[in-house]
Design an enzyme around this catalytic site. Structure first.
Site, PDB file in Angstrom:
ATOM      1  N   LEU A  21       1.086  -0.888   0.051  1.00  0.00           N
ATOM      2  CA  LEU A  21      -0.160  -0.442   0.155  1.00  0.00           C
ATOM      3  C   LEU A  21       0.937   0.887  -0.174  1.00  0.00           C
ATOM      4  O   LEU A  21       0.240   2.340  -0.459  1.00  0.00           O
ATOM      5  CB  LEU A  21      -0.981  -0.207   0.830  1.00  0.00           C
ATOM      6  CG  LEU A  21      -2.342  -1.272   0.836  1.00  0.00           C
ATOM      7  CD1 LEU A  21      -2.522  -1.247   2.857  1.00  0.00           C
ATOM      8  CD2 LEU A  21      -2.801  -0.894   0.817  1.00  0.00           C
ATOM      9  N   GLY A  22       2.319   0.957   0.380  1.00  0.00           N
ATOM     10  CA  GLY A  22       2.945   2.370   0.648  1.00  0.00           C
ATOM     11  C   GLY A  22       3.991   1.887   1.371  1.00  0.00           C
ATOM     12  O   GLY A  22       4.725   1.464   2.261  1.00  0.00           O
ATOM     13  N   LYS A  23       5.102   3.352   1.365  1.00  0.00           N
ATOM     14  CA  LYS A  23       6.580   2.682   1.742  1.00  0.00           C
ATOM     15  C   LYS A  23       6.359   4.130   2.701  1.00  0.00           C
ATOM     16  O   LYS A  23       6.599   5.299   1.793  1.00  0.00           O
ATOM     17  CB  LYS A  23       7.568   2.174   0.993  1.00  0.00           C
ATOM     18  CG  LYS A  23       8.913   2.401   1.149  1.00  0.00           C
ATOM     19  CD  LYS A  23       9.947   1.831   0.053  1.00  0.00           C
ATOM     20  CE  LYS A  23      10.950   1.220   0.743  1.00  0.00           C
ATOM     21  NZ  LYS A  23      11.529   1.550   1.934  1.00  0.00           N
ATOM     22  N   ALA A  25       9.066   6.221   5.251  1.00  0.00           N
ATOM     23  CA  ALA A  25      10.895   6.642   5.605  1.00  0.00           C
ATOM     24  C   ALA A  25      11.103   5.519   6.938  1.00  0.00           C
ATOM     25  O   ALA A  25      12.224   4.944   7.433  1.00  0.00           O
ATOM     26  CB  ALA A  25      10.930   7.365   6.567  1.00  0.00           C
ATOM     27  N   GLY A  27       9.254   2.710   6.929  1.00  0.00           N
ATOM     28  CA  GLY A  27       8.438   1.364   7.229  1.00  0.00           C
ATOM     29  C   GLY A  27       7.702   0.597   5.577  1.00  0.00           C
ATOM     30  O   GLY A  27       7.535   2.196   5.180  1.00  0.00           O
ATOM     31  N   LYS A  44       1.547  -2.902   8.456  1.00  0.00           N
ATOM     32  CA  LYS A  44       3.068  -2.309   8.773  1.00  0.00           C
ATOM     33  C   LYS A  44       4.396  -2.655   9.325  1.00  0.00           C
ATOM     34  O   LYS A  44       4.718  -3.041  10.844  1.00  0.00           O
ATOM     35  CB  LYS A  44       2.768  -0.828   9.455  1.00  0.00           C
ATOM     36  CG  LYS A  44       4.207   0.303   9.389  1.00  0.00           C
ATOM     37  CD  LYS A  44       3.525   1.951   9.766  1.00  0.00           C
ATOM     38  CE  LYS A  44       4.852   2.625  10.035  1.00  0.00           C
ATOM     39  NZ  LYS A  44       4.229   4.343  10.229  1.00  0.00           N
ATOM     40  N   ASP A 139       2.755  15.511  12.836  1.00  0.00           N
ATOM     41  CA  ASP A 139       2.785  15.589  11.428  1.00  0.00           C
ATOM     42  C   ASP A 139       1.843  15.634  10.096  1.00  0.00           C
ATOM     43  O   ASP A 139       1.845  14.156   9.607  1.00  0.00           O
ATOM     44  CB  ASP A 139       4.050  14.051  11.671  1.00  0.00           C
ATOM     45  CG  ASP A 139       4.953  13.673  10.039  1.00  0.00           C
ATOM     46  OD1 ASP A 139       4.997  14.472   9.317  1.00  0.00           O
ATOM     47  OD2 ASP A 139       5.447  13.038   9.918  1.00  0.00           O
TER      48      ASP A 139
HETATM   49  N1  LIG Z   1      -4.595   1.331   8.062  1.00  0.00           N
HETATM   50  C1  LIG Z   1      -3.767   1.623   6.720  1.00  0.00           C
HETATM   51  N2  LIG Z   1      -4.663   1.332   5.731  1.00  0.00           N
HETATM   52  C2  LIG Z   1      -4.150   1.674   3.901  1.00  0.00           C
HETATM   53  N3  LIG Z   1      -3.441   2.310   4.275  1.00  0.00           N
HETATM   54  C3  LIG Z   1      -2.208   2.524   5.579  1.00  0.00           C
HETATM   55  C4  LIG Z   1      -1.968   2.208   6.139  1.00  0.00           C
HETATM   56  N4  LIG Z   1      -1.244   3.009   6.979  1.00  0.00           N
HETATM   57  C5  LIG Z   1       0.080   3.113   6.030  1.00  0.00           C
HETATM   58  N5  LIG Z   1      -1.075   3.407   4.849  1.00  0.00           N
HETATM   59  C6  LIG Z   1      -0.267   3.802   3.637  1.00  0.00           C
HETATM   60  O1  LIG Z   1       0.906   3.530   4.269  1.00  0.00           O
HETATM   61  C7  LIG Z   1       1.863   5.059   3.553  1.00  0.00           C
HETATM   62  C8  LIG Z   1       2.838   5.161   4.664  1.00  0.00           C
HETATM   63  O2  LIG Z   1       2.671   4.692   6.214  1.00  0.00           O
HETATM   64  P1  LIG Z   1       2.847   5.393   7.309  1.00  0.00           P
HETATM   65  O3  LIG Z   1       3.250   7.020   7.765  1.00  0.00           O
HETATM   66  O4  LIG Z   1       2.417   5.375   8.582  1.00  0.00           O
HETATM   67  O5  LIG Z   1       4.610   5.206   7.163  1.00  0.00           O
HETATM   68  P2  LIG Z   1       5.926   6.002   7.960  1.00  0.00           P
HETATM   69  O6  LIG Z   1       6.325   4.881   7.583  1.00  0.00           O
HETATM   70  O7  LIG Z   1       5.839   6.271   9.131  1.00  0.00           O
HETATM   71  O8  LIG Z   1       5.553   7.150   6.964  1.00  0.00           O
HETATM   72  P3  LIG Z   1       6.497   8.933   6.835  1.00  0.00           P
HETATM   73  O9  LIG Z   1       7.613   8.785   5.988  1.00  0.00           O
HETATM   74  O10 LIG Z   1       5.352   9.413   6.549  1.00  0.00           O
HETATM   75  O11 LIG Z   1       7.117   9.155   8.646  1.00  0.00           O
HETATM   76  C9  LIG Z   1       0.266   5.784   4.218  1.00  0.00           C
HETATM   77  O12 LIG Z   1       1.070   7.390   3.383  1.00  0.00           O
HETATM   78  C10 LIG Z   1      -0.717   5.361   3.394  1.00  0.00           C
HETATM   79  O13 LIG Z   1      -1.141   5.197   1.970  1.00  0.00           O
END
Ligand SMILES: Nc1ncnc2c1ncn2[C@@H]1O[C@H](COP(=O)(O)OP(=O)(O)OP(=O)(O)O)[C@@H](O)[C@H]1O
Length: 474
Positions: A21-23, A25, A27, A44, A139
């Site tokens: 779904l996403g990446k 910084a 995870g 995550k 944030d």
């Molecule tokens: N519960 C969820 N359901 C669907 N998609 C999610 C969920 N949680 C996170 N995502 C997707 O994953 C992405 C990254 O999640 P998250 O911001 O928690 O990670 P991070 O590594 O802390 O990111 P950042 O680099 O912004 O600090 C989000 O922008 C979203 O697109």
């Protein structure tokens, strides 16, 4: 294609990984199905969650605040925490959301005026809730705003959140609710408030309000309002748009560079918000942005007061509380960095304690509900018995005052059989009020069908914990 090597086998046993779904910084996030229940979740993986004290602290904070604020509908629910076998990575299991605001804005043409207002109302509610616990998110940005097809909002990513109460407590000064600036503050530049960019020695809830102003402007504009490519460029972009700060406004943030930097930034040609935003932008939306994007953080409105702003007031129909009811104070002093091992063991202990407390509370509530139901049942039974007696009294003889059987108490004459409908219960205003969702055009083009959101926290909690001692939560 999903690289299942990225997920450990004991998680694969439990979750079927569907797609990435996403990446971020810290995870990777996958969509997954919990094999046992079929429920859709977001998994995550925080890589090397305890790599160094700063990362360990971030992991600790993220889980702590997610647990504290779990009961708000506009804050993502953490369903489980699973430790990796290597004791380095950590997996967080969340309720699944279909998309995030960054993706929706980037696609363009999806959000209509009503969607944007509804999103802002929910963001304000979530932020008011966090602020009531004296916590700042730090944030807020579109990729941390998760959305579903009903346009429901849940904010995520609490890795930078901080408790203001903890700072005040440490200073022995409960009136001072500001956080000393920290070098590790790495929030996304485009949404950073001027006081952070100018290295103010302290900052307040106003930093979240600034970011919310940037988010609203981005929804109207379809792209970031202040996409600075360096700290100074960011300040310049801001200063040429917002009202000129007074000397007092600059002094308030207590930054030694502020005056000279602001003066330098002021050399750029000014431009108004109206010139930047699309011509058809709603006037009340522009007004809200102008209130939020002011230099002096003390002049920005609170999240709670924004809920009565005309731009969102009509969409603020939800009745869940805005007040957490207590101030969140993390068990670890934020300014003291512990060793990686200490963070890890404290985190595991905290998760287990929280879970035990929540289980207890859940059981208490369950017992209360059962007791209420039993009382109701008893009352219904008594009523039925009374009616039966009364009916038989009436039909057996018209002499209502006569005892039904020798020695029985005299029953009063019954003029009409008991009918539930004869007494109309007072209406619950929250049940019949039209929710903001009903006001919205449903099913936006890209946000597809919504998955069921049964009260997941009630499901099979004990079993999971027993099954695997790596499941810290659930
Ligand atoms: N519960 C969820 N359901 C669907 N998609 C999610 C969920 N949680 C996170 N995502 C997707 O994953 C992405 C990254 O999640 P998250 O911001 O928690 O990670 P991070 O590594 O802390 O990111 P950042 O680099 O912004 O600090 C989000 O922008 C979203 O697109």
């Amino acid at each position: 294609m999903v690289d299942t090597n990225e997920v450990e086998s004991h998680l694969i046993e439990r979750y079927e990984i569907r797609r990435r779904l996403g990446k971020g910084a810290y995870g990777i996030v996958w969509k997954a199905n919990e094999r046992k229940t079929g429920r859709v979740v977001a998994l995550k993986k925080i890589f090397d969650a305890f790599r160094n004290p700063t990362d360990a602290q971030r992991t600790f904070r993220e889980i702590l605040f997610l647990q504290e604020f779990a009961d708000h509908p506009n804050i993502i629910k953490l369903l489980n925490v699973v430790a990796a076998k290597n004791d380095k990575d950590i997996y967080l299991v969340f309720e699944y959301m279909e998309t995030d605001l960054h993706a929706v804005i980037r696609k363009g043409g999806i959000l209509q005026d009503a969607h944007q207002r509804y999103i802002m109302a929910q963001l304000m509610r979530a932020t008011a809730f966090l602020h009531s616990g004296n916590v700042i998110h730090r944030d807020h940005k579109p990729s941390n705003v998760l959305l579903d097809s009903d346009c429901a909002v849940k904010i995520c990513d609490f890795g930078l959140a901080r408790s203001l109460s903890a700072i005040a407590k440490r200073r022995g000064d409960s009136a001072d609710t500001s956080v000393p600036a920290l070098t590790e503050y790495v929030a996304t530049r485009w949404y950073r408030a001027p006081e952070i960019l100018l290295s103010s020695p302290h900052y307040t809830k106003g930093v979240d309000m600034w970011s919310l102003g940037c988010i609203l402007a981005e929804m109207l504009l379809g792209k970031p309002l202040f996409p600075g490519d360096s700290t100074f460029d960011q300040i310049e972009k801001i200063i040429r748009v917002i009202p000129q700060p007074s000397r007092l406004d600059i002094d308030v943030i207590g930054s030694q560079y502020a005056l000279s930097v602001v003066e330098r930034a002021q050399r750029k040609q000014r431009v108004t918000l109206e010139q930047i935003l699309p011509k058809d932008s709603p006037k009340d939306g522009i007004d809200l942005i102008k209130q939020l994007l002011v230099f002096n953080p003390e002049k920005r409105p609170s999240a709670e007061s924004c809920l009565s702003h005309p731009y969102v007031a009509r969409f603020n129909t939800k009745k869940e509380p805005l007040d957490l009811g207590y101030q969140v104070i993390p068990p670890i002093d934020d300014d003291i960095q512990l060793s990686v091992d200490e963070y890890r063991s404290k985190l595991y202990r905290m998760i287990r304690e929280k879970k035990a407390a929540r289980d207890l509370e859940r059981e208490r509530r369950y017992a209360e509900e059962q007791a209420k139901k039993a009382t109701q049942k008893k009352e219904d039974l008594n009523r039925t018995l009374t009616n039966t007696n009364q009916d038989s009294t009436v039909s057996q003889s018209k002499q209502a005052a006569a005892p039904v059987y020798p020695g029985a108490p005299v029953t009063k004459p019954v003029t009409a059989p008991y009918r539930r409908s004869s007494k109309v219960a007072p209406m619950d205003p929250t049940r019949n009020s039209r929710s903001a969702q009903n006001l919205l055009p449903h099913q936006s083009p890209v946000i597809h069908s919504r998955h069921s959101s049964a009260p997941l926290h009630r499901q099979n909690t004990r079993e999971f914990t027993k099954q695997h001692d790596r499941l810290l939560f659930s």
